[in-house]
Design a protein around this motif. Structure first.
Motif, PDB file in Angstrom:
ATOM      1  N   MET B  37     -23.746  26.568  23.017  1.00  8.36           N
ATOM      2  CA  MET B  37     -22.325  26.424  22.693  1.00  8.36           C
ATOM      3  C   MET B  37     -21.510  26.687  23.945  1.00  8.36           C
ATOM      4  O   MET B  37     -21.069  27.805  24.190  1.00  8.36           O
ATOM      5  N   PRO B  38     -21.292  25.644  24.749  1.00 13.51           N
ATOM      6  CA  PRO B  38     -20.599  25.852  26.026  1.00 13.51           C
ATOM      7  C   PRO B  38     -19.238  26.531  25.864  1.00 13.51           C
ATOM      8  O   PRO B  38     -18.820  27.298  26.736  1.00 13.51           O
ATOM      9  N   ALA B  39     -18.552  26.293  24.736  1.00 11.32           N
ATOM     10  CA  ALA B  39     -17.226  26.884  24.554  1.00 11.32           C
ATOM     11  C   ALA B  39     -17.297  28.406  24.541  1.00 11.32           C
ATOM     12  O   ALA B  39     -16.317  29.083  24.849  1.00 11.32           O
ATOM     13  N   LEU B  40     -18.458  28.952  24.148  1.00  8.13           N
ATOM     14  CA  LEU B  40     -18.593  30.404  24.118  1.00  8.13           C
ATOM     15  C   LEU B  40     -19.391  30.911  25.313  1.00  8.13           C
ATOM     16  O   LEU B  40     -19.787  32.065  25.360  1.00  8.13           O
TER      17      LEU B  40
END
Lengths: 404, 287
Positions: B37-40
């Protein structure tokens, strides 16, 4: 054939990008922001479980926005702000940075922490709102949302304080403090229960027991402390497991939501319910769900209080209109309107002494609902909310040690 | 070749829905379950979420609970459906009315049925109130606990009520294509009534019964809304537990929710494949 359509698309995109550009907005004056907001729309995702709150937003607030700014307010009812945190997170992952689906979100606590954790909130703009002057940011209960610094990422809307309700016709003299309540539960098997955390309200009830077990909130304020947690938690689980056999259905199951507990109370299966927004008791009585003889009270050792807020996501397409809406919600008139018993009965998040004399007089005139304990009465013994890390640790611990 | 192309073109809309929506969603779910999960800031995929989920006592309890409600509802519904199909196949006065009544609830959504069950058999439901009016019980708590119970009785009740007509319908259509001749032949060759049913009729309709039951099992195993309304706080059905993890405020819990969803899907898929194989196996033997 295609060219005009394309041009139109580009044009609308252009205007979208304008109202969505938070950094540009911060450099503008308030009247410039108002000009830009005029004729726009605000899509407000908010908990939709109370008809009177929905009516206040869809009529009073929406009408004023339309009349004064030609702004169209679309209220999107939701059951849990956590779903919307997920939605905005997904949008962020998908690269939607200026055309998100949410302009405004009613939020607090753990969900606010999540929004901050993933950088999903529009921040640093609250000082631009003219009605920001009505907010007492020196009050730690306003400047911190469940212990998390607000940092200009959201705007306070209401303050609430937890209270218990009982039917005075069947239970004339309810216990008034936590020790008394725990004794009462054991003396009246099957007449009490609480919703299983992570239900918001059930989780708040467990925190009252946790603070009681810790000997008061003082030791629990500030960042999460494992040693202090373990000490208080051991006592809390012991207390809750001790009362468990005396709960509704002998504690074999718990209600899964506050809605279910409210139904149990309405049907007379349990003798008490509770709520973080005591105004809900009056609403349920007026709706005929609860008996007229319903009364509510706080505990002499205190009940938890918190502030709830409105937040603009980082990718809100209509930030200027959302800011205008927030400013209107903060105004003395709007805060007075929702404080009226027949409208909502919500306590203001602004410092009333900073409002006009007329507004102050209006607040004095409000007559409370007989079933709703006055906010001033509750405020005599208030407990501060714990930081979000404490909340999640308590919820996890409850699931592992009590509700398994 | 042109035929093949035409078939492909005709199937394209359906394939686009399945491929575009379902498979993309499944792919994202898989990625997140591997903690990507790149956003996290999660960029190194690993299996930690699966390890965490499979060692969680509440997940294992939920797995057992979901298997229990799916197995119990499927078994009871299948047996009742078999009996009703065999009865409804015969002609008797009022058969049309009864077969209409049996199939009526096919059109009622699960969630409506679940709320109906709540209104009828909960401790403050209609039956409890009638029992109180008749002086049989003194308080709501005297009424037997049939909803929001840890054994899932309310959930099983709803699924049996809802899936019985579905299996019945499939069995009836299978019976219709068979006709009655085979049994009559068996009887004329000296088989008893029971032998004709057990050795001739049952083997012939068992593929229909098996595939209908497998669908019912897979559905009740993974469904969310019924256990949400009629279930207890613990153990939770798999789908309810997964949703709870998905809405946990701590975003780091998302991969665990995705891992739960993937495991649920794998079990359902495995079951359907096993059913398919067993059907094919039987088919070969029959030939």
């Amino acid at each position: 054939m295609l060219r005009p359509v394309l041009a139109l698309l580009l044009l609308t995109n252009g205007t979208l990008a304008d109202t969505a550009d938070g950094e540009a907005l911060k450099a503008m004056s308030w009247s410039q922001i108002e000009d830009q907001a005029r004729g726009g729309t605000v899509t407000w995702f908010m908990w939709g479980g109370a008809d009177n709150i929905n009516a206040y937003v869809s009529t009073y607030v929406a009408d004023r926005l339309k009349a004064e700014y030609d702004i169209t307010l679309t209220r999107v009812p939701i059951t849990d702000a956590a779903d919307i945190v997920n939605l905005i997170l997904n949008e962020g992952e998908a690269g939607v940075t200026d055309a998100g689906s949410v302009d405004l979100l009613w939020i607090n606590g753990e969900n606010f922490r999540s929004m901050k954790q993933a950088d999903l909130a529009f921040c640093g703009y609250t000082g631009i709102l003219p009605n920001d002057a009505l907010i007492n940011w020196d009050n730690p209960a306003i400047a911190n949302d469940f212990g998390v610094p607000v940092d200009g990422c959201e705007v306070p809307w209401n303050t609430v304080q937890f209270a218990f309700a009982h039917d005075s016709a069947t239970l004339t003299d309810p216990p008034r403090d936590m020790a008394g309540l725990l004794a009462w539960i054991q003396a009246n098997p099957g007449r009490f229960t609480y919703p299983a955390p992570p239900d918001f309200t059930g989780s708040a009830f467990v925190r009252h027991v946790f603070i009681y077990a810790a000997g008061g909130p003082e030791a629990l304020l500030g960042p999460f402390d494992q040693a202090k947690f373990d000490e208080a938690a051991t006592k809390t689980w012991a207390i809750l497991n001790e009362i468990e056999p005396f709960l509704w259905r002998e504690g074999l199951t718990y209600p899964t939501s506050i809605i279910q507990l409210n139904e149990l109370f309405a049907n007379g299966e349990v003798a008490m319910t509770f709520n973080y927004d005591p105004a809900q008791f009056g609403i349920a009585v007026d709706a005929g769900t609860y008996p007229d003889t319903t009364r509510s009270f706080g505990l002499t050792d205190g009940t938890l209080g918190n502030t709830n807020y409105t937040l603009i996501p980082f990718n809100a397409p209509n930030k200027s209109a959302a800011m205008v809406a927030e400013n209107l919600l903060l105004s003395g008139e709007a805060q007075l309107e929702k404080a009226k018993t027949e409208v909502w009965g919500a306590s203001p998040a602004i410092d009333v002494s900073r409002t006009s004399e007329d507004t102050q007089a209006g607040f004095v005139e409000i007559v409370g609902h007989p079933s709703v304990v006055p906010a001033a009465e509750l405020a005599k013994a208030a407990l501060p909310e714990l930081q979000a890390d404490w909340l999640t640790a308590i919820e996890k611990g409850w699931l592992e040690n009590v509700g398994n | 070749m042109t035929d093949r192309r035409r078939i492909f073109l005709l199937l394209a809309p359906a394939l686009m829905v399945i491929g575009g929506l379902f498979l993309t969603g499944l792919g994202l779910t898989l990625l997140r379950s591997f903690r990507y999960m790149p956003a996290l800031g999660l960029t190194d995929p690993d299996l930690a979420a699966y390890v965490a989920v499979l060692t969680r006592p509440d997940f294992l309890a939920s797995l057992g609970f979901s298997l229990w409600i799916a197995a119990a509802s499927t078994l009871i519904a299948a047996m009742l459906a078999l009996a009703s199909a065999l009865l409804l196949r015969q002609s008797f006065p009022g058969r049309a009315v009864i077969s209409f009544l049996v199939q009526l609830n096919l059109t009622i959504p699960h969630i409506v049925g679940a709320i109906g069950v709540l209104y009828l058999v909960s401790q403050s439901g209609v039956f409890a109130r009638l029992a109180r009016a008749a002086g049989m019980i003194a308080a709501p708590s005297d009424f037997p606990i049939l909803t929001n119970d840890p054994d899932g009785i309310g959930i099983i009740l709803l699924y049996v009520w809802k899936e019985l007509p579905f299996i019945t319908l499939i069995l009836l259509s299978s019976l219709q294509t068979l006709g009655e001749d085979h049994e009559a032949v068996a009887r004329s060759l000296g088989a008893s009534r029971w032998q004709a049913v057990a050795h001739v009729l049952l083997p012939m309709i068992s593929p229909a019964l098996l595939s209908a039951s497998a669908l019912v099992f897979a559905f009740s195993f993974g469904a969310y809304e019924v256990p949400l309304i009629l279930g207890a706080n613990a153990p939770k059905a798999l789908a309810v537990l997964a949703w709870q993890a998905q809405t946990e405020p701590d975003l780091v819990a998302r991969p665990e929710a995705m891992a739960m969803a993937v495991i649920t899907a794998l079990i359902g898929l495995g079951l359907l494949l096993a059913t398919l194989r067993s059907l094919r196996h039987r088919g070969l033997h029959a030939r």
